[in-house]
Structure formats: structure tokens, C-alpha cells
Design a protein around this motif. Structure first.
Motif, PDB file in Angstrom:
ATOM      1  N   VAL A   1       2.818  13.889  -9.898  1.00 59.15           N
ATOM      2  CA  VAL A   1       3.781  14.980 -10.072  1.00 59.15           C
ATOM      3  C   VAL A   1       4.278  15.020 -11.510  1.00 59.15           C
ATOM      4  O   VAL A   1       4.392  16.091 -12.127  1.00 59.15           O
ATOM      5  CB  VAL A   1       4.957  14.817  -9.082  1.00 59.15           C
ATOM      6  CG1 VAL A   1       6.057  15.818  -9.401  1.00 59.15           C
ATOM      7  CG2 VAL A   1       4.476  14.993  -7.649  1.00 59.15           C
ATOM      8  N   ARG A   2       4.549  13.859 -12.074  1.00 53.44           N
ATOM      9  CA  ARG A   2       5.042  13.773 -13.451  1.00 53.44           C
ATOM     10  C   ARG A   2       3.997  14.233 -14.466  1.00 53.44           C
ATOM     11  O   ARG A   2       4.294  15.004 -15.383  1.00 53.44           O
ATOM     12  CB  ARG A   2       5.452  12.333 -13.741  1.00 53.44           C
ATOM     13  CG  ARG A   2       5.985  12.090 -15.160  1.00 53.44           C
ATOM     14  CD  ARG A   2       6.045  10.605 -15.450  1.00 53.44           C
ATOM     15  NE  ARG A   2       4.706  10.018 -15.507  1.00 53.44           N
ATOM     16  CZ  ARG A   2       4.409   8.794 -15.034  1.00 53.44           C
ATOM     17  NH1 ARG A   2       5.330   8.055 -14.457  1.00 53.44           N
ATOM     18  NH2 ARG A   2       3.163   8.346 -15.146  1.00 53.44           N
ATOM     19  N   ASP A   3       2.754  13.758 -14.295  1.00 51.62           N
ATOM     20  CA  ASP A   3       1.728  13.995 -15.305  1.00 51.62           C
ATOM     21  C   ASP A   3       0.879  15.235 -15.050  1.00 51.62           C
ATOM     22  O   ASP A   3       0.327  15.819 -15.981  1.00 51.62           O
ATOM     23  CB  ASP A   3       0.797  12.779 -15.386  1.00 51.62           C
ATOM     24  CG  ASP A   3       1.530  11.512 -15.789  1.00 51.62           C
ATOM     25  OD1 ASP A   3       2.596  11.621 -16.422  1.00 51.62           O
ATOM     26  OD2 ASP A   3       1.028  10.418 -15.451  1.00 51.62           O
ATOM     27  N   ARG A   4       0.750  15.637 -13.764  1.00 52.35           N
ATOM     28  CA  ARG A   4      -0.161  16.733 -13.430  1.00 52.35           C
ATOM     29  C   ARG A   4       0.490  17.860 -12.654  1.00 52.35           C
ATOM     30  O   ARG A   4      -0.156  18.843 -12.315  1.00 52.35           O
ATOM     31  CB  ARG A   4      -1.369  16.185 -12.659  1.00 52.35           C
ATOM     32  CG  ARG A   4      -2.186  15.180 -13.475  1.00 52.35           C
ATOM     33  CD  ARG A   4      -3.310  14.555 -12.681  1.00 52.35           C
ATOM     34  NE  ARG A   4      -4.053  13.580 -13.476  1.00 52.35           N
ATOM     35  CZ  ARG A   4      -5.138  13.870 -14.191  1.00 52.35           C
ATOM     36  NH1 ARG A   4      -5.599  15.105 -14.210  1.00 52.35           N
ATOM     37  NH2 ARG A   4      -5.761  12.935 -14.882  1.00 52.35           N
ATOM     38  N   GLY A   5       1.758  17.699 -12.341  1.00 52.79           N
ATOM     39  CA  GLY A   5       2.493  18.777 -11.702  1.00 52.79           C
ATOM     40  C   GLY A   5       2.209  18.982 -10.236  1.00 52.79           C
ATOM     41  O   GLY A   5       2.579  20.013  -9.664  1.00 52.79           O
TER      42      GLY A   5
ATOM     43  N   VAL B   1      -7.532  10.226 -11.780  1.00 59.95           N
ATOM     44  CA  VAL B   1      -6.302   9.465 -11.532  1.00 59.95           C
ATOM     45  C   VAL B   1      -6.644   8.067 -11.031  1.00 59.95           C
ATOM     46  O   VAL B   1      -6.081   7.064 -11.500  1.00 59.95           O
ATOM     47  CB  VAL B   1      -5.410  10.196 -10.516  1.00 59.95           C
ATOM     48  CG1 VAL B   1      -4.274   9.283 -10.043  1.00 59.95           C
ATOM     49  CG2 VAL B   1      -4.820  11.462 -11.125  1.00 59.95           C
ATOM     50  N   LEU B   2      -7.576   7.964 -10.085  1.00 56.28           N
ATOM     51  CA  LEU B   2      -7.931   6.665  -9.519  1.00 56.28           C
ATOM     52  C   LEU B   2      -8.558   5.750 -10.577  1.00 56.28           C
ATOM     53  O   LEU B   2      -8.284   4.548 -10.600  1.00 56.28           O
ATOM     54  CB  LEU B   2      -8.885   6.848  -8.343  1.00 56.28           C
ATOM     55  CG  LEU B   2      -8.309   7.574  -7.126  1.00 56.28           C
ATOM     56  CD1 LEU B   2      -9.375   7.755  -6.054  1.00 56.28           C
ATOM     57  CD2 LEU B   2      -7.105   6.831  -6.568  1.00 56.28           C
TER      58      LEU B   2
ATOM     59  N   CYS C   1       0.831  -1.202   0.000  1.00 57.19           N
ATOM     60  CA  CYS C   1       0.000   0.000   0.000  1.00 57.19           C
ATOM     61  C   CYS C   1       0.865   1.252   0.000  1.00 57.19           C
ATOM     62  O   CYS C   1       0.629   2.192  -0.772  1.00 57.19           O
ATOM     63  CB  CYS C   1      -0.931  -0.002   1.214  1.00 57.19           C
ATOM     64  SG  CYS C   1      -2.118   1.375   1.200  1.00 57.19           S
ATOM     65  N   LYS C   2       1.883   1.277   0.842  1.00 56.45           N
ATOM     66  CA  LYS C   2       2.748   2.454   0.930  1.00 56.45           C
ATOM     67  C   LYS C   2       3.570   2.645  -0.346  1.00 56.45           C
ATOM     68  O   LYS C   2       3.775   3.783  -0.795  1.00 56.45           O
ATOM     69  CB  LYS C   2       3.662   2.337   2.149  1.00 56.45           C
ATOM     70  CG  LYS C   2       2.912   2.422   3.471  1.00 56.45           C
ATOM     71  CD  LYS C   2       3.868   2.559   4.639  1.00 56.45           C
ATOM     72  CE  LYS C   2       3.102   2.835   5.928  1.00 56.45           C
ATOM     73  NZ  LYS C   2       3.974   3.351   6.999  1.00 56.45           N
ATOM     74  N   ALA C   3       4.041   1.542  -0.936  1.00 54.27           N
ATOM     75  CA  ALA C   3       4.783   1.644  -2.191  1.00 54.27           C
ATOM     76  C   ALA C   3       3.888   2.187  -3.299  1.00 54.27           C
ATOM     77  O   ALA C   3       4.310   2.998  -4.126  1.00 54.27           O
ATOM     78  CB  ALA C   3       5.340   0.276  -2.578  1.00 54.27           C
ATOM     79  N   GLY C   4       2.625   1.751  -3.304  1.00 53.76           N
ATOM     80  CA  GLY C   4       1.677   2.241  -4.301  1.00 53.76           C
ATOM     81  C   GLY C   4       1.377   3.715  -4.122  1.00 53.76           C
ATOM     82  O   GLY C   4       1.256   4.459  -5.101  1.00 53.76           O
ATOM     83  N   ILE C   5       1.242   4.149  -2.877  1.00 53.34           N
ATOM     84  CA  ILE C   5       1.017   5.570  -2.609  1.00 53.34           C
ATOM     85  C   ILE C   5       2.157   6.403  -3.182  1.00 53.34           C
ATOM     86  O   ILE C   5       1.939   7.413  -3.859  1.00 53.34           O
ATOM     87  CB  ILE C   5       0.878   5.812  -1.091  1.00 53.34           C
ATOM     88  CG1 ILE C   5      -0.454   5.253  -0.583  1.00 53.34           C
ATOM     89  CG2 ILE C   5       0.993   7.301  -0.764  1.00 53.34           C
ATOM     90  CD1 ILE C   5      -0.607   5.310   0.931  1.00 53.34           C
ATOM     91  N   ALA C   6       3.392   5.985  -2.918  1.00 53.50           N
ATOM     92  CA  ALA C   6       4.557   6.712  -3.428  1.00 53.50           C
ATOM     93  C   ALA C   6       4.580   6.723  -4.950  1.00 53.50           C
ATOM     94  O   ALA C   6       4.904   7.747  -5.576  1.00 53.50           O
ATOM     95  CB  ALA C   6       5.840   6.092  -2.872  1.00 53.50           C
ATOM     96  N   ALA C   7       4.235   5.585  -5.569  1.00 52.98           N
ATOM     97  CA  ALA C   7       4.262   5.494  -7.028  1.00 52.98           C
ATOM     98  C   ALA C   7       3.184   6.369  -7.662  1.00 52.98           C
ATOM     99  O   ALA C   7       3.431   7.044  -8.667  1.00 52.98           O
ATOM    100  CB  ALA C   7       4.092   4.037  -7.460  1.00 52.98           C
ATOM    101  N   VAL C   8       1.975   6.360  -7.110  1.00 52.43           N
ATOM    102  CA  VAL C   8       0.898   7.187  -7.658  1.00 52.43           C
ATOM    103  C   VAL C   8       1.216   8.663  -7.456  1.00 52.43           C
ATOM    104  O   VAL C   8       0.975   9.495  -8.343  1.00 52.43           O
ATOM    105  CB  VAL C   8      -0.453   6.825  -7.013  1.00 52.43           C
ATOM    106  CG1 VAL C   8      -1.546   7.793  -7.471  1.00 52.43           C
ATOM    107  CG2 VAL C   8      -0.853   5.399  -7.379  1.00 52.43           C
ATOM    108  N   ASP C   9       1.770   9.013  -6.302  1.00 51.91           N
ATOM    109  CA  ASP C   9       2.178  10.396  -6.067  1.00 51.91           C
ATOM    110  C   ASP C   9       3.202  10.842  -7.111  1.00 51.91           C
ATOM    111  O   ASP C   9       3.113  11.953  -7.651  1.00 51.91           O
ATOM    112  CB  ASP C   9       2.767  10.536  -4.662  1.00 51.91           C
ATOM    113  CG  ASP C   9       1.912  11.411  -3.761  1.00 51.91           C
ATOM    114  OD1 ASP C   9       0.956  12.049  -4.275  1.00 51.91           O
ATOM    115  OD2 ASP C   9       2.182  11.466  -2.553  1.00 51.91           O
ATOM    116  N   ALA C  10       4.181   9.980  -7.387  1.00 56.10           N
ATOM    117  CA  ALA C  10       5.201  10.312  -8.383  1.00 56.10           C
ATOM    118  C   ALA C  10       4.580  10.487  -9.770  1.00 56.10           C
ATOM    119  O   ALA C  10       4.946  11.402 -10.524  1.00 56.10           O
ATOM    120  CB  ALA C  10       6.268   9.220  -8.417  1.00 56.10           C
ATOM    121  N   ALA C  11       3.617   9.636 -10.105  1.00 60.01           N
ATOM    122  CA  ALA C  11       2.938   9.746 -11.397  1.00 60.01           C
ATOM    123  C   ALA C  11       2.138  11.046 -11.482  1.00 60.01           C
ATOM    124  O   ALA C  11       2.087  11.684 -12.549  1.00 60.01           O
ATOM    125  CB  ALA C  11       2.019   8.543 -11.608  1.00 60.01           C
TER     126      ALA C  11
END
Length: 243
Positions: free
Chosen positions: A141-145, A159-160, A129-139
Motif C-alpha cells: 500500500v505504501r509503495d504501490r498504492g 514484491v516477493l 506468517c500472519k504478521a508478515g502478511i500484514a507487513a507486506v500488505d502495508a508495504a
């Protein structure tokens, strides 16, 4: 602003999930129950002590709070997901035996398995769950700033949906599995679990579907009230009421 049709669809999902997940004795929401759930201002009151997070860090908690608010926005049927205790429930489950992987085989090897075999990962549900949170957050930032928690509700919802459908991806883990196998089930549980576990505060979702809660001795009531509103549906009983 969130599209009204999307809010209606989300509410229909909540009703269908609850009716499928619990043995409600009513086939429709009683009028009195609908009236009781129609005023979110009279809904669950915040409890600072109960809202203490046990495993989620500040950024992770902000992410989960934004997620449950996107999936359960405050409207005429209920308060927001945070005010209903959904983030608290998810945190408690991740911090407990489920999140730590109790009962799971964690020694490998980890091969690609059939979906019905469940998660085939070296990570515990908490770690996944925590790894997914970090990955979605990174995505985000990358895609939506911006991080997920800073997005507008409509953007967060998009996003969801993209994550669940496999359109938002990460090289290291399956975000679709993260959402569909971890986040989504925890969200549904948080809505309809006994309030003593942190979610479904003030039994708001039980009231929404007319579920009477405990004591769980409604076998004969299933016959008596089949297709009819159950008299106790407006004031469900929690396990905590009997402790």
C-alpha cells in the motif's frame, strides 16, 4: 503480462525443487507424463469443501492465494497455484501443530542466533506468517498504492523477490526471514506433499517429475529404472488411495 522467460525459470525451479526433495526413480520427465501435465484444463478440479480455510482470514487468504498464483501461474504445465491446492495446504499447516509451534521452545530469552539454529522468535509459525502478511500488505500500500492481492502478477512477483532479497523491509520483523524460513518452505511442501494434505491436487507435481508416489517400496526400482522413465510415474499413488 508475465515475461515468458520468468515463467520458464519458475518452472525450472519447481522441477529442480521436486527432484531434490523426493526420491524420483526417473532422471528425466517421461514423455507420457509430460503429455498428461500439459493440459491444465484437465488438471485438478476444485473441491469447495476441501478449500475451506481453518486459520486464514479473508484478507490473509486473498494474500496467500495471490502469492501462490504468482509463484505458480497457470500455464501449459499446470493449473494455477490455487487450483493446485497450494493455499489450502499452507492454511492447514498453519492451523495444525506446526503452525501452533508444537515442539518449539517458546519461553525465551530470544537472542540473535546463527541461521542454522532456526527461528529465534517469540512468535509461532502461524503468528509469524500472519504478521508478515500484514507487513507486506502495508508495504505494498505504501509503495504501490494497493494491497498485495490487488497487484498484477508481475508486480506481485517483483514484491516477493524484493522481500526474499531483503529490499522490502519492516521495522518490527524480518520479512526476508518470513519469506525464506516460512513462506518459501511451505510453498515447496505444498507442491510436492502427498495430495491428502491439501496441496499437489491430483498429484499434478508428482506427474510433472515422474514420481510414482506410494507405496514407498521403490528401492529395487531405483536400480531397475535408473535413468529411465518409471512405468507408474503417470499415475502416482497417494496415501489416501490405501485408506
Amino acid at each position: 503480462m508475465v515475461d515468458s522467460k520468468k515463467q520458464t525459470d519458475r518452472r525450472n525451479f519447481l522441477l529442480q525443487a521436486g527432484l531434490a526433495g523426493v526420491a524420483s526413480v526417473a532422471s528425466a520427465v517421461p514423455a507420457a507424463v509430460g503429455a498428461a501435465a500439459a493440459n491444465p484444463a484437465a488438471g485438478p478440479a476444485a473441491n469447495p469443501a476441501a478449500d475451506t480455510y481453518h486459520t486464514l482470514g479473508p484478507d490473509e487468504a486473498a494474500f496467500i492465494e495471490a502469492l501462490v498464483n504468482a509463484m505458480c501461474p497457470a500455464d501449459e504445465l499446470s493449473p494455477s497455484g490455487v487450483d493446485c491446492g497450494l493455499a489450502v495446504y499452507i492454511d492447514r499447516q498453519l492451523a495444525g501443530p506446526y503452525g501452533k509451534g508444537d515442539g518449539r521452545y517458546q519461553r525465551g530469552p530470544y537472542r540473535h542466533g546463527k541461521p542454522q539454529l532456526g527461528l529465534q522468535l517469540p512468535l509461532t509459525p502461524e503468528q509469524f506468517c500472519k504478521a508478515g502478511i500484514a507487513a507486506v500488505d502495508a508495504a505494498c500500500v505504501r509503495d504501490r498504492g494497493a494491497q498485495f492481492a490487488a497487484l498484477r502478477v508481475a508486480e506481485a512477483d517483483a514484491v516477493l523477490v524484493g522481500v526474499a532479497e531483503g529490499r522490502v523491509t519492516d521495522e518490527r520483523l524480518s520479512l526476508a526471514s518470513w519469506f525464506n524460513d516460512i513462506v518459501y518452505p511451505l510453498f515447496v511442501e505444498a507442491c510436492f506433499a502427498d495430495p491428502m494434505y491439501g496441496g499437489n491436487r491430483n498429484a499434478v507435481f508428482w506427474k510433472m517429475i515422474g514420481y510414482p508416489g506410494l507405496p514407498a517400496n521403490h528401492a529395487i526400482d531405483m536400480v531397475r529404472y535408473r535413468g529411465k522413465p518409471y512405468p507408474g510415474g503417470g499415475s502416482p499413488k497417494s496415501i489416501g488411495d490405501f485408506s
